[in-house]
Design a protein around this motif. Structure first.
Motif, short mmCIF file in Angstrom:
data_model
loop_
_atom_site.label_atom_id
_atom_site.label_comp_id
_atom_site.label_asym_id
_atom_site.label_seq_id
_atom_site.Cartn_x
_atom_site.Cartn_y
_atom_site.Cartn_z
N ASP A 1 0.83 -1.21 0.00
CA ASP A 1 0.00 0.00 0.00
C ASP A 1 0.86 1.26 0.00
N GLN A 2 1.98 1.22 0.73
CA GLN A 2 2.88 2.37 0.72
C GLN A 2 3.55 2.53 -0.64
N LEU A 3 3.86 1.39 -1.28
CA LEU A 3 4.46 1.45 -2.61
C LEU A 3 3.49 2.08 -3.61
N LEU A 4 2.20 1.73 -3.51
CA LEU A 4 1.20 2.37 -4.37
C LEU A 4 1.18 3.88 -4.16
N GLU A 5 1.29 4.30 -2.90
CA GLU A 5 1.31 5.74 -2.61
C GLU A 5 2.54 6.40 -3.24
N ASN A 6 3.69 5.74 -3.11
CA ASN A 6 4.92 6.32 -3.65
C ASN A 6 4.89 6.42 -5.18
N LEU A 7 4.27 5.42 -5.82
CA LEU A 7 4.24 5.37 -7.28
C LEU A 7 3.00 6.03 -7.87
N ARG A 8 2.17 6.60 -7.03
CA ARG A 8 0.88 7.13 -7.47
C ARG A 8 0.98 8.07 -8.67
N PRO A 9 1.86 9.10 -8.65
CA PRO A 9 1.93 10.01 -9.81
C PRO A 9 2.30 9.29 -11.11
N ASP A 10 3.26 8.34 -11.03
CA ASP A 10 3.68 7.62 -12.22
C ASP A 10 2.58 6.69 -12.73
N LEU A 11 1.85 6.08 -11.82
CA LEU A 11 0.77 5.18 -12.21
C LEU A 11 -0.38 5.95 -12.85
N ILE A 12 -0.71 7.10 -12.27
CA ILE A 12 -1.79 7.92 -12.84
C ILE A 12 -1.43 8.33 -14.27
N LYS A 13 -0.18 8.64 -14.47
CA LYS A 13 0.27 9.06 -15.81
C LYS A 13 0.37 7.87 -16.77
N GLY A 14 0.76 6.68 -16.25
CA GLY A 14 1.11 5.57 -17.14
C GLY A 14 0.01 4.57 -17.42
N LEU A 15 -1.01 4.50 -16.56
CA LEU A 15 -2.06 3.49 -16.76
C LEU A 15 -2.96 3.88 -17.93
N SER A 16 -3.07 3.01 -18.92
CA SER A 16 -3.96 3.25 -20.05
C SER A 16 -5.38 2.83 -19.68
N GLU A 17 -6.34 3.29 -20.49
CA GLU A 17 -7.73 2.92 -20.23
C GLU A 17 -7.92 1.41 -20.33
N ARG A 18 -7.24 0.79 -21.28
CA ARG A 18 -7.34 -0.67 -21.44
C ARG A 18 -6.84 -1.38 -20.20
N VAL A 19 -5.71 -0.94 -19.67
CA VAL A 19 -5.14 -1.57 -18.48
C VAL A 19 -6.03 -1.33 -17.26
N ILE A 20 -6.57 -0.12 -17.13
CA ILE A 20 -7.46 0.17 -16.00
C ILE A 20 -8.65 -0.77 -16.02
N ASN A 21 -9.25 -0.98 -17.20
CA ASN A 21 -10.40 -1.89 -17.28
C ASN A 21 -9.99 -3.32 -16.92
N GLY A 22 -8.79 -3.72 -17.33
CA GLY A 22 -8.30 -5.05 -16.97
C GLY A 22 -8.08 -5.19 -15.47
N LEU A 23 -7.50 -4.15 -14.86
CA LEU A 23 -7.30 -4.15 -13.41
C LEU A 23 -8.63 -4.26 -12.68
N LEU A 24 -9.63 -3.51 -13.16
CA LEU A 24 -10.94 -3.55 -12.51
C LEU A 24 -11.56 -4.93 -12.61
N ASP A 25 -11.40 -5.61 -13.76
CA ASP A 25 -11.89 -6.97 -13.89
C ASP A 25 -11.24 -7.89 -12.85
N ASP A 26 -9.92 -7.76 -12.73
CA ASP A 26 -9.20 -8.61 -11.77
C ASP A 26 -9.58 -8.29 -10.33
N LEU A 27 -9.71 -7.01 -10.03
CA LEU A 27 -10.04 -6.60 -8.66
C LEU A 27 -11.46 -7.04 -8.29
N GLN A 28 -12.36 -7.03 -9.27
CA GLN A 28 -13.71 -7.52 -8.99
C GLN A 28 -13.71 -9.03 -8.79
N GLN A 29 -12.95 -9.75 -9.63
CA GLN A 29 -12.88 -11.20 -9.50
C GLN A 29 -12.29 -11.61 -8.16
#
Length: 376
Positions: free
Chosen positions: A3-31
């Motif tokens: 969780d701390q690593l997510l906080e540290n990488l937050r700006p880079d992740l916001i910039k780097g995550l594509s819409e396709r990847v976000i939708n894939g992450l949401l599928d996995d997180l829901q599963q």
């Protein structure tokens, strides 16, 4: 930890995550049952930009703890291995014995500088008074049938709470839209703000905004924008908090059954580094319900949202909890309440889900003053 690593990488992740990847992450997180259908719905359909979606995924997962953060990072490794490797997540997840860390290694391993000016820290909350808490209580309207009985209870609870937290509290009763805007402009031009500004708006409302006592609509942006960094330099870099109790439509939230898983200072200090930030930074806007739906008020006890907010902010501040942790508790508390409303001569079940949004850059922790009074 993850969780701390997510906080540290937050700006880079916001910039780097594509819409396709976000939708894939949401599928996995829901599963994996990190997110439910309603949370997915909010992120996919109510967040208007890709960056907003990424921001909400990261922040919501991080608040759910270490295990949820580990699941998201594992999903990212599969969904976008290039971004995963570019950010060096594999290496950053490997713990380094604390006794072997040098200052440079600490910065490299955690993504944080040992310089306190660059770490995730708290907003200052030391001024006396802490700041101004402005309460608009629109209880009576041009049409007498629109009276908001019970709103005085909310006003009294908020007044006692924020006085206990060290704020100077001012109450504006039954204000027209023009009077509200004039008051907001007046306070935005005040040069004597403390470490924080709080504004509470209690009124009727709809999808477009909140009602003045003249039954005209005041858009929420007209309430918050006078205090952004461009319009209120005295509060630049300081938290601006808005609690808005008002309906946002006419729909009634139905209930579903789920399994119980309960098992900076204005004065530049010597040695401080000046940085630029967006003018809309440092805002928290917590609304009593999601867009399109009604909010519920008890004529004798007050509203579900404000009463839960006062209770949980009181207890959370005693324990040193940050405001987002407290508002998550408020969301859960209000969501569990059962109510009924009369619609077309029928009694129907009704639920409410509050909705906070924020651009805070640091932890916001309200610090009560030690004095006798309501909470002593």
């Amino acid at each position: 930890m993850a969780d701390q690593l997510l906080e540290n990488l937050r700006p880079d992740l916001i910039k780097g995550l594509s819409e396709r990847v976000i939708n894939g992450l949401l599928d996995d997180l829901q599963q994996k049952r990190v997110f439910g259908e309603e949370e997915i719905e909010v992120i996919q359909h109510r967040m208007k930009t890709r960056a907003d979606q990424a921001r909400h995924v990261i922040d919501d997962v991080k608040r759910k703890g270490v295990k949820a953060s580990e699941i998201m990072l594992a999903s990212l490794k599969t969904r976008d291995p290039h971004l995963y490797d570019t950010l060096g997540i594999e290496r950053l997840l490997v713990p380094v014995p604390e006794t072997e860390l040098t200052p440079s290694q600490l910065s490299e391993t955690t993504g944080c500088s040992t310089d306190k000016t660059n770490t995730m820290n708290e907003y200052e909350m030391k001024s006396k008074p802490r700041g101004l808490c402005l309460i608009f209580n629109n209880e009576n309207f041009t049409n007498p049938k629109m009276e908001r009985r019970g709103s005085q209870k909310d006003t009294a609870s908020l007044k006692d709470l924020f006085e206990w937290l060290g704020f100077s509290v001012e109450i504006k009763q039954d204000q027209t839209v023009s009077a509200m805007k004039m008051t907001l402009k007046e306070y935005s031009e005040d040069r004597e703000h403390g470490d924080c500004f709080v504004c509470c708006v209690l009124s009727h409302g709809n999808e477009s905004g909140v009602l003045g006592s003249d039954e005209q609509i005041c858009p929420v942006d007209d309430i918050t924008s006078p205090f952004n960094g461009a319009n209120c330099s005295a509060l630049a870099g300081k938290p601006k908090v808005f609690f808005i109790q008002a309906c946002r439509g006419h729909e009634i939230q139905s209930k579903v059954m789920v399994a119980d898983d309960s098992g900076g200072s204005r004065t530049q200090k010597p040695g401080r580094v000046s940085v630029s930030i967006p003018k809309d930074s440092d805002f928290l806007i917590a609304r009593s319900t999601v867009e399109g739906y009604v909010s519920i008020r008890d004529e004798t006890r007050g509203t579900w949202f404000i009463q839960s907010l006062c209770e949980n902010l009181k207890e959370g501040s005693k324990r040193g909890h940050d405001i987002l942790t407290i508002l998550t508790k408020v969301n859960n508390d209000v969501s569990l309440k059962e109510g009924s409303l009369k619609v077309k001569n029928e009694i129907v079940d009704a639920k409410v889900t509050p909705q906070p949004i924020f651009t805070l850059r640091k932890l916001l922790i309200f610090k009560p003053l030690k004095k006798t009074g309501w909470f002593s």
